[in-house]
Design a protein around this motif. Sequence first.
Motif: not given
Length: 550
Positions: A130-145
């Motif tokens: 599960h990912q509750a992602t904040r869209r940010r300039a400074l962030s990597v975010s991973f994906r479900i899976g």
Amino acid sequence: MPAMTAVDADTRAGAGVPAEAVGPLVRGVGVLRRLAEAGGTLSPSALERATGLARSTVDRITATLARMGYVRLDGRDVVLTPGVLELGNAFLAALRLPALLGARADALADELDESVSLAVADRDGVRFIHQATRRRALSVSFRIGDLLPAERTAPGALFATEWTERDWARWRTRRAEDPRDTAFPAVPPRPEPAPGTAHATADAVDAAFADRVRAARRDGWALDDQLIEPGLVAVSAPVRDPRTGRVACVASVVSHTSRHPAAELPATLLPRLRTAVEAMEADLRTAPPPEPGPAPAGLATWTTASKQELGRDFVESLARGLTVLTAFGEGRPALSLTDVARATGLSRATARRALLTHEHLGLVTAAHEDRAFTLTPRVLDLGFPPLSRTTLPRLAQPHLRALADRVREPAALAVLTADGTEVQYTAGAATSGVLTVRIPVGARLPAAATSLGRVLLADADGPLSPELTQVRAQGYALADEELESGLRSVAVPVRDRTGRAVAAVNVATHAARRTLEDCVQRLLPALRATADDIQRDLHQVSRFTKVPTT
Ligand code: PHB
């Protein structure tokens, strides 16, 4: 030498393929994994190279996967389609954690204005569910899976508090064989160590992980101080299974050093994370037993019909084998061979060989005592990362294209603007011709004057005008030269899993070319079929991920 991939790592670890394994199923799963690793798209020749299979084999596998709705052939490319997510969805539904805990994770992300994730253990790695992602300039975010190496994450240290000596040995073997993490495409590879320092560098990494695991055992939480990337920090806490007391999943808050230096996380973000985790554990204690969903039915007849139609190009053993995975689901997390055979309509012998093959591929495990099979998190490798970040316009696009080609009129997708007065075009497929409607993506038009707007307005709560009441009852709207002389269009709604009309699709034409009756007789059925296709994809993808409508 090409980088080692997760697929290589499996086949190597599994050494020989068991004699009873279903070859076409092994090869078909290989194709799905390669497509997912490549971001969802590969040409047949790239697939040939990546899998080492003959072109004719690649073609038969992709034809079978296309028939199953798992890939689409787009010009010269093979593209994963949302249909393939039924496999990962079967795992997530059987696991139940996303359904039970996802809303708490989302609420915590809102409260903290930081990304929040849930991850499960996957051998010596961690995998996001599960990912509750904040869209940010400074962030990597991973994906479900996405799969990450345990030692480069905060959740990994918490899972490793429960590792057996065998788990540690497996981890040490992997670290020795792949010191730069090339088997984990979701993380940047570790830098090449300076000449002569490789051993010392690896030993330091491993000792630091052992320290973090000890700290995690002592503290009951763990930190990621830029283990993956400079700037990326996270704090994590375990969510324990109320029955076994073991870590069911790990909740993490992810931030950036510019907002939260790692040293401050225990004081700033950890207390609210812990409160949320306590609520999650209470939710697990009080959750009602799962509702077993309907098992898939009619598989045997479906594959037989496809075989008759496609002949040599339909690899029935691959289709049957993959559908075995969909026998699992909510309320059906552990199935015996008999259960699987019954759910799929396959013979016991066929179901057994498929299960043994999946076990070999690491997609199912069997509990020793009762030979009850369960899906593993690796099922998420079969398409989840690339497809879990799609949007409604993106998933609608190929369907709009197919519709426009079929009826030779332009097709479009649109949503209602926030104030409900306009429609905004979000995707479209044009046709060639001198006199053809071209409305660019992003354009806005008055909702009440367009067929798109009318079907969306007709879905609103509260009293409707007689015209909109009629639109609602008939399920489509027409616009006849109201917006512009000569412009005629017909639209139908696209509904989300709750039945709400979140978008509309239309076909536009010129009054000189089609009568209104022709629009209803000829365009409407094609349009409805397209809306059904878009909806089917949307419902598959949105089961465990958020799909933006724009
Ligand atoms: C994430 O959710 O993206 C995440 C969580 C824990 C980490 C790193 C990233 O240690």
